[in-house]
Design a protein around this motif. Structure first.
Motif, PDB file in Angstrom:
ATOM      1  N   TYR A 289       0.823  -1.215   0.000  1.00 33.81           N
ATOM      2  CA  TYR A 289       0.000   0.000   0.000  1.00 33.81           C
ATOM      3  C   TYR A 289       0.854   1.260   0.000  1.00 33.81           C
ATOM      4  CZ  TYR A 289       0.891   0.277   5.074  1.00 33.81           C
ATOM      5  OH  TYR A 289       1.466   0.372   6.307  1.00 33.81           O
ATOM      6  N   LEU A 290       2.080   1.180   0.523  1.00 31.17           N
ATOM      7  CA  LEU A 290       2.957   2.349   0.509  1.00 31.17           C
ATOM      8  C   LEU A 290       3.433   2.669  -0.902  1.00 31.17           C
ATOM      9  CD1 LEU A 290       4.991   1.562   3.741  1.00 31.17           C
ATOM     10  CD2 LEU A 290       3.192   3.273   3.466  1.00 31.17           C
ATOM     11  N   HIS A 291       3.713   1.653  -1.701  1.00 32.14           N
ATOM     12  CA  HIS A 291       4.034   1.896  -3.111  1.00 32.14           C
ATOM     13  C   HIS A 291       2.786   2.359  -3.870  1.00 32.14           C
ATOM     14  CE1 HIS A 291       7.738  -0.407  -2.245  1.00 32.14           C
ATOM     15  NE2 HIS A 291       8.237   0.224  -3.293  1.00 32.14           N
ATOM     16  N   ALA A 292       1.624   1.841  -3.492  1.00 29.23           N
ATOM     17  CA  ALA A 292       0.377   2.260  -4.142  1.00 29.23           C
ATOM     18  C   ALA A 292       0.112   3.746  -3.911  1.00 29.23           C
ATOM     19  CB  ALA A 292      -0.793   1.426  -3.627  1.00 29.23           C
ATOM     20  N   ILE A 293       0.507   4.255  -2.725  1.00 32.38           N
ATOM     21  CA  ILE A 293       0.330   5.681  -2.449  1.00 32.38           C
ATOM     22  C   ILE A 293       1.205   6.519  -3.382  1.00 32.38           C
ATOM     23  CG2 ILE A 293       0.667   7.511  -0.752  1.00 32.38           C
ATOM     24  CD1 ILE A 293       0.000   5.480   1.412  1.00 32.38           C
ATOM     25  N   ILE A 294       2.458   6.111  -3.550  1.00 31.46           N
ATOM     26  CA  ILE A 294       3.346   6.872  -4.442  1.00 31.46           C
ATOM     27  C   ILE A 294       2.810   6.831  -5.874  1.00 31.46           C
ATOM     28  CG2 ILE A 294       5.699   7.105  -5.332  1.00 31.46           C
ATOM     29  CD1 ILE A 294       6.672   5.724  -2.788  1.00 31.46           C
ATOM     30  N   TYR A 295       2.336   5.676  -6.288  1.00 29.85           N
ATOM     31  CA  TYR A 295       1.749   5.525  -7.624  1.00 29.85           C
ATOM     32  C   TYR A 295       0.595   6.503  -7.798  1.00 29.85           C
ATOM     33  CZ  TYR A 295       0.147   2.900 -11.761  1.00 29.85           C
ATOM     34  OH  TYR A 295      -0.215   2.520 -13.031  1.00 29.85           O
ATOM     35  N   ALA A 296      -0.216   6.679  -6.744  1.00 29.75           N
ATOM     36  CA  ALA A 296      -1.327   7.632  -6.798  1.00 29.75           C
ATOM     37  C   ALA A 296      -0.825   9.071  -6.714  1.00 29.75           C
ATOM     38  CB  ALA A 296      -2.296   7.345  -5.648  1.00 29.75           C
ATOM     39  N   GLU A 297       0.230   9.288  -5.922  1.00 29.85           N
ATOM     40  CA  GLU A 297       0.746  10.648  -5.763  1.00 29.85           C
ATOM     41  C   GLU A 297       1.331  11.174  -7.072  1.00 29.85           C
ATOM     42  OE1 GLU A 297       3.749  13.187  -2.834  1.00 29.85           O
ATOM     43  OE2 GLU A 297       3.188  11.123  -2.317  1.00 29.85           O
ATOM     44  N   VAL A 298       1.932  10.297  -7.869  1.00 31.79           N
ATOM     45  CA  VAL A 298       2.427  10.709  -9.184  1.00 31.79           C
ATOM     46  C   VAL A 298       1.290  11.339  -9.995  1.00 31.79           C
ATOM     47  CG1 VAL A 298       3.239   9.851 -11.412  1.00 31.79           C
ATOM     48  CG2 VAL A 298       4.326   9.051  -9.312  1.00 31.79           C
ATOM     49  N   GLN A 299       0.144  10.653 -10.016  1.00 35.04           N
ATOM     50  CA  GLN A 299      -0.980  11.175 -10.787  1.00 35.04           C
ATOM     51  C   GLN A 299      -1.579  12.421 -10.137  1.00 35.04           C
ATOM     52  OE1 GLN A 299      -1.472  10.030 -13.672  1.00 35.04           O
ATOM     53  NE2 GLN A 299      -3.303  11.180 -14.261  1.00 35.04           N
ATOM     54  N   THR A 300      -1.495  12.501  -8.813  1.00 33.25           N
ATOM     55  CA  THR A 300      -1.976  13.697  -8.125  1.00 33.25           C
ATOM     56  C   THR A 300      -1.142  14.907  -8.516  1.00 33.25           C
ATOM     57  OG1 THR A 300      -2.700  12.331  -6.253  1.00 33.25           O
ATOM     58  CG2 THR A 300      -2.494  14.685  -5.865  1.00 33.25           C
TER      59      THR A 300
ATOM     60  N   THR B  58      -8.131   5.723  -4.308  1.00 35.02           N
ATOM     61  CA  THR B  58      -9.131   4.792  -3.767  1.00 35.02           C
ATOM     62  C   THR B  58      -8.527   3.396  -3.591  1.00 35.02           C
ATOM     63  OG1 THR B  58     -10.959   6.028  -4.762  1.00 35.02           O
ATOM     64  CG2 THR B  58     -11.381   3.725  -4.183  1.00 35.02           C
ATOM     65  N   HIS B  59      -7.750   2.978  -4.584  1.00 38.22           N
ATOM     66  CA  HIS B  59      -7.076   1.677  -4.510  1.00 38.22           C
ATOM     67  C   HIS B  59      -6.105   1.635  -3.327  1.00 38.22           C
ATOM     68  CE1 HIS B  59      -4.802  -1.874  -5.714  1.00 38.22           C
ATOM     69  NE2 HIS B  59      -3.690  -1.147  -5.693  1.00 38.22           N
ATOM     70  N   ALA B  60      -5.295   2.681  -3.177  1.00 35.98           N
ATOM     71  CA  ALA B  60      -4.318   2.726  -2.083  1.00 35.98           C
ATOM     72  C   ALA B  60      -5.036   2.738  -0.729  1.00 35.98           C
ATOM     73  CB  ALA B  60      -3.426   3.959  -2.223  1.00 35.98           C
ATOM     74  N   ARG B  61      -6.134   3.478  -0.645  1.00 36.00           N
ATOM     75  CA  ARG B  61      -6.877   3.543   0.618  1.00 36.00           C
ATOM     76  C   ARG B  61      -7.472   2.182   0.975  1.00 36.00           C
ATOM     77  NH1 ARG B  61     -11.802   7.667   0.902  1.00 36.00           N
ATOM     78  NH2 ARG B  61     -12.580   6.161  -0.619  1.00 36.00           N
ATOM     79  N   ALA B  62      -7.991   1.462  -0.025  1.00 38.10           N
ATOM     80  CA  ALA B  62      -8.563   0.140   0.234  1.00 38.10           C
ATOM     81  C   ALA B  62      -7.496  -0.809   0.763  1.00 38.10           C
ATOM     82  CB  ALA B  62      -9.188  -0.406  -1.049  1.00 38.10           C
ATOM     83  N   MET B  63      -6.297  -0.742   0.170  1.00 38.09           N
ATOM     84  CA  MET B  63      -5.209  -1.609   0.629  1.00 38.09           C
ATOM     85  C   MET B  63      -4.790  -1.260   2.058  1.00 38.09           C
ATOM     86  SD  MET B  63      -2.715  -2.023  -2.662  1.00 38.09           S
ATOM     87  CE  MET B  63      -1.701  -3.191  -1.779  1.00 38.09           C
ATOM     88  N   ALA B  64      -4.627   0.054   2.330  1.00 38.33           N
ATOM     89  CA  ALA B  64      -4.201   0.470   3.663  1.00 38.33           C
ATOM     90  C   ALA B  64      -5.263   0.136   4.705  1.00 38.33           C
ATOM     91  CB  ALA B  64      -3.910   1.970   3.669  1.00 38.33           C
TER      92      ALA B  64
END
Length: 616
Positions: free
Chosen positions: A96-107, A127-133
Motif C-alpha cells: 500500500y505504501l508503493h500504491a500511495i506513491i503511484y497515486a501521488e504521481v498522478q496527483t 481509492t485503490h491505495a486507501r482500500a489496501m491500507a
C-alpha cells in the motif's frame, strides 16, 4: 489547439536566449521545443496497471522496502514522474505504501491541468491505495470493535508474530498512510473546485494524523519497554523504519498546523466550518524535526522551512543554505531549481532567476503541465524586466499550448500590455474578451486580470496614459529593481499634475502612485519619504473605489516601516496591521493577508524579545 487570433511573432529570440542561459548553468541540458521533447499530453486513456489487491504478507517495512520507497520519493521530488511511476508499478497491488506513491504521481499531474481524466485517474489510484491500507489497518487493529463482522481478511497473513510492538507499528504505518491518502484526495477535489468535498477530506486526513500521533507515542512507549531485553533480529531495521515514518508524520502535522494558521480569507470559511485551529510555532517545530529525519518528506520539509525563514523573518541566507544543500542532494530536481529561481527573483537578481527557471524547465521532461508553468514563470521574469518581446513570445505560446486555466487570465492581460508596447494594439480587444471564459472566481490574480481587462474595453479599448509608466514602474518594483522603478515612477508625476478635479480616475491614480512610491522608498531605506507618501494614499481612502487594494497594502508597508526603524514602534505597527485586517473583498486579498500575518508574527517575536531584554 492553437488559437488563430493569437499569432506568434515569428522571432526566435526566446529560444536563443534560453540556449544562452542554459550554457551558463552547470549540468543543464539544452532545452528544445516542448512539443518535440515530450508527448503532447501526459494523460493516459486508462491506468496501465490493473489495480486489484492480492494476497499479501503483513509486516512493518524492512530496509529493502524502505530503500525502494525512498528511491520512488526521490524520483518524484526530482519530477521524474514516469520513472517514479515505473519504479513502484510492480508493487502497487502488494504494498500500500508503493500504491500511495503511484497515486501521488498522478496527483502531481492533476495540479496543473483541468482535464477531468487526469483528476479521475488520480482519485481511482487513491481509492485503490486507501482500500489496501484499510485492510492492513483492520488486520492490525490493537483494539478491534466488538461489533466487527466476520473473521479477519484471509488474504492477509503476518510475516512474524504480532506482538504488541509489531502490531502497533503496523497499525501506525497504515493510519499514517490513510492520513496522506485523504490529504491527497482533498488536493485533487480542490483542484476540481469541489470545495466542500475537499474540505471534508481535509478533516478526515487531520483526524487520521491525530490518530497516527497517538499510535506513534504508543510505539515509542512499547519500544522503550522492550528495548532492554529484545532479541528480535529486525530490531535495528524497525528503528530505521520508525524514523522513516516519523519524518512523514511530522511533515503532515507540521503542514497542517502552519498551513491552517496562514489560511487566506478566501478559504477561511472552509477552515472555520471544519473546526480547525492552526498553530504557527508548533507547525514550524514539527517541520524542522521532519527535515532532519531520514524521511521521504525531509526535502519538502526543508524547502518549506527555508521559505518560512525567508518570507517571515527575512533570513534569506538560511533559505539559500537549504537550497544549496538540497541541490547537492538532488541535483536533477526541478523542485529545487524552481525554489532557487524564486529565491533569486525575490533577492534582487532577475537574471539569475531566469537561469534557474530555464534549468528547471530542462529537467521536467516527464511533467508536461509543470514544464509549461515553469516556462510561463520565465516569461513573467521578462515581464518584470519590461522585455515585452520575449514576454509576448512566451505568453503567446503558453495560451495556445497549455490546456489548463492556470495563469491564463494574467497571461492574456500581460500579453495585451505587451501588444500595446509593441504597437499591436488592434489585437488587444480580442485577447481581453477571452478572459471571462478562463477567470476563476476564487483566484485573486484571475479576478484582477478580469477587472483590468474590462476597464480597458470600457475605456474605448485603450489604457489610461498613466497606466503605462505606472505598470512599468510596478514591474521593476516587483523585480526589485528599485532605481529603475523610481525612474519610471517619475514619469507619472506630469501626467497626474495635469488631471482636473473632475477626472473620475484622479483619486485612483494618485492612490496607486503614492502607494508605489511609499513601497519603493521604503525598500531603499528612505523611511520618512515612504511614510509621507503612504499617508497621502490613506487620505484618499474614501475616494478610491476600484484600486482599493492600495489602502490595506499601504497600511502593511507602514507597519513594516515602524518595525524597521532603529527604535521599532511595535505597538503602532500592530495597530496598523489590525486596521489592514478589517478590509475585505479587494484585489490581492490573499497575498496581502499573508503579509499581514508575516508582520504580526514578526512584531510578536520582537515584542517577546524586548520584554525578555527588559527583564534582565
Amino acid at each position: 489547439m492553437t488559437d488563430p487570433s493569437i499569432r506568434n511573432s515569428g522571432t526566435n529570440t526566446d529560444a536563443q536566449t534560453r540556449r544562452e542561459i542554459m550554457a551558463d548553468v552547470p549540468h543543464a541540458a539544452s532545452c528544445p521545443n516542448l512539443n518535440q521533447q515530450i508527448q503532447k499530453s501526459s494523460v493516459p486513456p486508462s491506468d496501465p496497471i490493473k489495480l486489484k489487491p492480492v494476497k499479501v504478507v503483513v509486516d512493518y517495512p524492512d530496509s529493502a522496502r524502505v530503500a525502494s520507497l525512498m528511491k520512488c520519493h526521490n524520483l518524484l521530488f526530482a519530477t521524474k514522474l514516469a520513472e517514479a511511476e515505473f519504479e513502484c508499478s510492480s508493487r502497487v497491488n502488494r504494498c500500500y505504501l508503493h500504491a500511495i506513491i503511484y497515486a501521488e504521481v498522478q496527483t502531481w499531474r492533476s495540479f496543473l491541468t483541468d482535464d477531468p481524466r487526469v483528476h479521475n485517474l488520480a482519485l481511482e489510484r487513491l481509492t485503490h491505495a486507501r482500500a489496501m491500507a484499510t485492510r492492513i489497518l483492520d488486520y492490525s487493529d490493537p483494539n478491534p470493535s466488538l461489533f466487527a463482522s466476520g473473521p479477519k481478511d484471509k488474504s492477509l497473513s503476518a510475516a512474524r508474530p504480532m506482538d504488541p510492538l509489531v502490531g502497533r507499528r503496523i497499525h501506525f504505518a497504515a493510519t499514517l498512510a490513510i492520513a496522506e491518502i485523504q490529504l491527497l484526495r482533498a488536493m485533487v477535489y480542490f483542484k476540481m473546485e469541489g470545495w466542500v468535498n475537499g474540505g471534508l477530506h481535509v478533516r478526515k486526513s487531520w483526524k487520521m494524523y491525530e490518530a497516527a500521533q497517538q499510535h506513534f507515542k504508543e510505539v515509542c512507549r512499547l519500544r522503550a519497554d522492550q528495548s532492554a531485553g529484545s532479541s528480535d533480529p529486525r530490531a535495528e531495521e524497525d528503528l530505521a523504519t520508525d524514523a522513516f515514518l516519523e519524518g512523514a508524520l511530522r511533515w503532515g502535522v507540521g503542514a497542517f498546523y502552519f498551513g491552517v494558521s496562514q489560511t487566506p480569507p478566501t478559504f477561511k470559511w472552509i477552515v472555520s466550518a471544519l473546526g480547525f485551529v492552526g498553530n504557527r510555532d508548533d507547525g514550524i517545530r514539527e517541520l524542522e524535526l521532519s527535515m532532519n529525519l531520514p524521511s521521504p518528506r525531509a526535502p519538502l520539509s526543508a524547502l518549506v522551512v527555508g521559505m518560512i525563514y525567508s518570507f517571515y523573518d527575512d533570513e534569506h541566507d538560511k533559505l539559500k543554505e537549504i537550497l544549496d544543500r538540497l541541490q547537492e542532494q538532488h541535483p536533477e530536481s526541478a523542485t529545487v531549481a524552481m525554489g532557487t529561481a524564486y529565491y533569486h527573483r525575490m533577492n534582487d537578481s532577475i537574471e539569475e532567476s531566469s537561469k534557474w527557471f530555464a534549468r528547471a524547465e530542462a529537467t521536467t521532461s516527464q511533467a508536461l503541465e509543470w514544464q509549461q508553468s515553469i516556462r510561463y514563470e520565465l516569461g513573467h521574469n521578462y515581464f518584470l524586466q519590461n522585455d515585452f518581446v520575449k514576454c509576448a513570445e512566451i505568453c503567446e505560446w503558453y495560451y495556445n499550448e497549455c490546456p489548463s486555466k492556470s495563469y491564463k487570465p494574467m497571461c492574456l492581460y500581460k500579453l495585451g500590455m505587451c501588444y500595446w508596447m509593441l504597437d499591436r494594439r488592434d489585437e488587444i480587444a480580442a485577447l481581453y474578451k477571452k478572459i471571462p471564459s478562463v477567470a476563476r472566481p476564487k483566484f485573486n490574480y484571475d479576478m484582477y486580470a478580469l477587472r483590468k481587462s474590462k476597464e480597458f474595453l470600457k475605456n474605448g479599448c485603450t489604457f489610461f496614459e498613466f497606466d503605462i509608466p505606472y505598470n512599468m514602474a510596478m514591474n521593476f518594483a516587483e523585480g526589485r529593481m528599485w532605481q529603475a522603478a523610481r525612474d519610471e515612477l517619475e514619469k507619472c508625476k506630469p501626467i497626474l499634475q495635469q488631471y482636473k478635479s473632475s477626472f473620475k480616475r484622479r483619486a485612483e491614480h494618485f492612490g496607486l502612485y503614492y502607494y508605489l512610491k511609499g513601497l519603493v522608498f521604503k525598500e531603499v531605506k528612505l523611511l520618512d519619504v515612504a511614510e509621507s507618501a503612504l499617508q497621502s494614499c490613506l487620505k484618499l481612502s474614501s475616494q478610491i473605489k476600484y484600486e482599493s487594494y492600495v489602502i490595506p497594502s499601504s497600511l502593511v508597508v507602514l507597519a513594516d516601516i515602524e518595525l524597521s526603524r532603529s527604535s521599532p514602534n511595535i505597538k503602532t505597527a500592530r495597530e496598523l496591521l489590525k486596521r489592514a485586517k478589517k478590509y475585505s473583498d479587494y484585489d490581492f486579498e490573499n497575498p496581502t493577508s499573508f503579509r499581514i500575518n508575516k508582520f504580526l508574527a514578526r512584531s510578536k517575536k520582537m515584542k517577546k524579545a524586548a520584554a525578555g531584554a527588559a527583564s534582565q
